[in-house]
Design a protein around this motif. Structure first.
Motif, short mmCIF file in Angstrom:
data_model
loop_
_atom_site.label_atom_id
_atom_site.label_comp_id
_atom_site.label_asym_id
_atom_site.label_seq_id
_atom_site.Cartn_x
_atom_site.Cartn_y
_atom_site.Cartn_z
N GLU A 13 68.39 50.06 42.34
CA GLU A 13 66.90 49.18 42.53
C GLU A 13 66.79 49.44 43.92
N ALA A 14 65.58 49.45 44.21
CA ALA A 14 64.92 49.16 45.82
C ALA A 14 64.08 48.17 45.93
N SER A 15 63.81 47.38 46.97
CA SER A 15 62.58 46.60 47.29
C SER A 15 61.71 47.14 48.22
N ASN A 16 62.04 48.52 48.80
CA ASN A 16 61.04 48.87 49.56
C ASN A 16 61.08 50.59 49.49
N PRO A 17 59.98 51.31 49.98
CA PRO A 17 60.14 52.85 49.96
C PRO A 17 61.29 53.50 50.48
N SER A 18 61.67 53.15 51.66
CA SER A 18 62.68 53.84 52.50
C SER A 18 63.98 53.48 51.52
N GLN A 19 64.46 52.50 51.12
CA GLN A 19 65.40 52.04 50.23
C GLN A 19 65.36 53.07 48.72
N GLY A 20 64.20 52.94 48.39
CA GLY A 20 64.10 53.72 47.29
C GLY A 20 64.06 55.14 47.31
N ILE A 21 63.64 55.85 48.31
CA ILE A 21 63.68 57.09 48.43
C ILE A 21 65.21 57.55 48.67
N LYS A 22 66.09 56.77 49.50
CA LYS A 22 67.37 57.01 49.68
C LYS A 22 68.32 56.80 48.35
N GLY A 23 67.90 56.00 47.69
CA GLY A 23 68.78 55.83 46.30
C GLY A 23 68.19 56.79 45.43
N ILE A 24 66.90 57.54 45.26
CA ILE A 24 66.74 58.52 44.50
C ILE A 24 67.41 59.68 44.78
N ARG A 25 67.34 60.01 46.17
CA ARG A 25 68.34 61.11 46.57
C ARG A 25 69.53 61.25 46.26
N GLU A 26 70.36 59.99 46.36
CA GLU A 26 71.80 59.83 46.17
C GLU A 26 72.00 59.88 44.80
N SER A 27 71.29 59.09 43.76
CA SER A 27 71.51 58.85 42.36
C SER A 27 71.13 59.99 41.63
N LYS A 28 69.99 60.51 41.76
CA LYS A 28 69.29 61.60 41.31
C LYS A 28 68.72 61.04 39.85
N PRO A 29 67.92 59.99 39.69
CA PRO A 29 67.75 59.55 38.32
C PRO A 29 66.85 60.68 37.55
N GLN A 30 66.63 60.40 36.19
CA GLN A 30 65.56 61.14 35.48
C GLN A 30 64.34 60.34 35.62
N ARG A 33 56.24 47.93 25.04
CA ARG A 33 55.71 48.87 25.85
C ARG A 33 56.74 49.67 26.78
N VAL A 34 57.89 48.77 27.19
CA VAL A 34 58.76 49.59 27.82
C VAL A 34 59.61 50.52 26.75
N ALA A 35 59.76 49.99 25.72
CA ALA A 35 60.55 51.06 24.68
C ALA A 35 59.75 52.17 24.27
N LYS A 36 58.49 52.12 24.42
CA LYS A 36 57.47 53.20 24.22
C LYS A 36 57.53 54.26 25.25
N SER A 37 57.69 53.80 26.36
CA SER A 37 57.83 54.55 27.66
C SER A 37 59.00 55.43 27.72
N ILE A 38 60.19 54.72 27.42
CA ILE A 38 61.45 55.19 27.48
C ILE A 38 61.59 56.36 26.18
N GLN A 39 60.94 56.04 24.90
CA GLN A 39 60.91 56.98 23.83
C GLN A 39 60.33 58.47 24.52
N LYS A 40 59.04 57.91 25.09
CA LYS A 40 58.41 59.23 25.63
C LYS A 40 58.89 60.06 26.55
N ALA A 41 59.73 59.31 27.56
CA ALA A 41 60.52 59.97 28.42
C ALA A 41 61.58 60.64 27.66
N GLY A 42 62.36 60.34 26.61
CA GLY A 42 63.22 60.93 26.01
C GLY A 42 62.85 62.02 25.43
#
Length: 255
Positions: A33-50, A109-118
């Protein structure tokens, strides 16, 4: 299938609440998780989440601007905007938002979003396994060649999802309304909904499925329901039930 996720929100309580709900849903691995855009982009690049859950109001870049950066990444994740501000919904979908959920979050609502993503990620995996890329098309942006097998004048014809405006179930068959005419299918509406969900289709009535990209106008109707004017040649009207209008509101944020 376990979905990998990353959370970007500048408010720690919101991150904790979303993390807690995702843990309750199950089959979700939170990579960071990240609290700002720069941390977010860095984390996404490193962890490659779906999947990335992204707030709108962030320090520096806002969520819409950050989503524009994310969609240019080589392994771009699905983006779910998780925010208290519904007025940004239209902008969100212009940057290919996969979903839009409003604070305060609910488990349903969160469960529905995860189901759609799956469902979407499963379809992507199956397409990669079953569809051989055409010669010379090896990049990440090659077009999806999936088709719906439909019937017209006694012939079986492959129909692209993008050309389908809406589908209406009748007794014994589904009528597929496209930009170039009417086709039919023996598949159930539930089956077609599952296949077409990754292509921005949504159930609006027990007998109707529409392409969100083909809605021209939304007309308020009785008791919380509404009518959609579609962009086929005849400008067809499709009724949205009061129950399904709530889901449509989550996708389009109706006023």
């Amino acid at each position: 299938m376990t979905i990998t996720a990353f959370i970007i929100d500048d408010e720690a309580p919101a991150r904790r609440e979303l993390r807690y709900l995702l843990e309750q849903v199950g089959d979700v691995a939170i990579l960071g998780e990240a609290s700002n855009p720069s941390q977010g982009i860095k984390g996404i690049r490193e962890s490659k989440p779906q999947l990335v859950f992204l707030d709108i109001q962030l320090p520096g870049l806002n969520g819409i601007e950050l989503a524009q950066v994310i969609r240019e990444l080589p392994d771009k994740p699905l983006v779910v905007f998780a925010t208290a501000f519904e007025e940004f919904a239209v902008q969100a979908f212009t940057v290919d938002a996969f979903d839009y959920i409003l604070k305060p979050f609910t488990l349903e609502r969160v469960a529905k979003s995860i189901q759609k993503a799956g469902n979407t990620l499963d379809a992507q995996v199956k397409a990669q396994k079953n569809v051989a890329p055409p010669e010379g098309a090896h990049g990440p942006d090659k077009p999806d060649t999936k088709r719906i097998l439909a019937h017209r004048r006694g012939k079986m014809i492959p129909v692209s999802p993008e050309s389908i405006v809406f589908i209406r179930a009748t007794e014994g068959e589904a009528q597929i309304h496209t930009t170039d005419g009417l086709y039919t299918s023996k598949s159930t509406l539930n089956t077609l909904e599952s296949v077409l969900e990754p292509y921005s289709f949504i159930r609006v009535h027990r007998n109707s499925l529409v392409n969100l990209n083909c809605i021209v106008e939304i007309i308020p109707w009785f008791s919380g329901s509404c009518k959609l004017i579609m962009n086929d040649k005849s400008g067809s009207e499709v009724l949205v039930s009061r129950y399904n209008a709530k889901d449509l509101k989550q996708r389009l944020i109706l006023s």
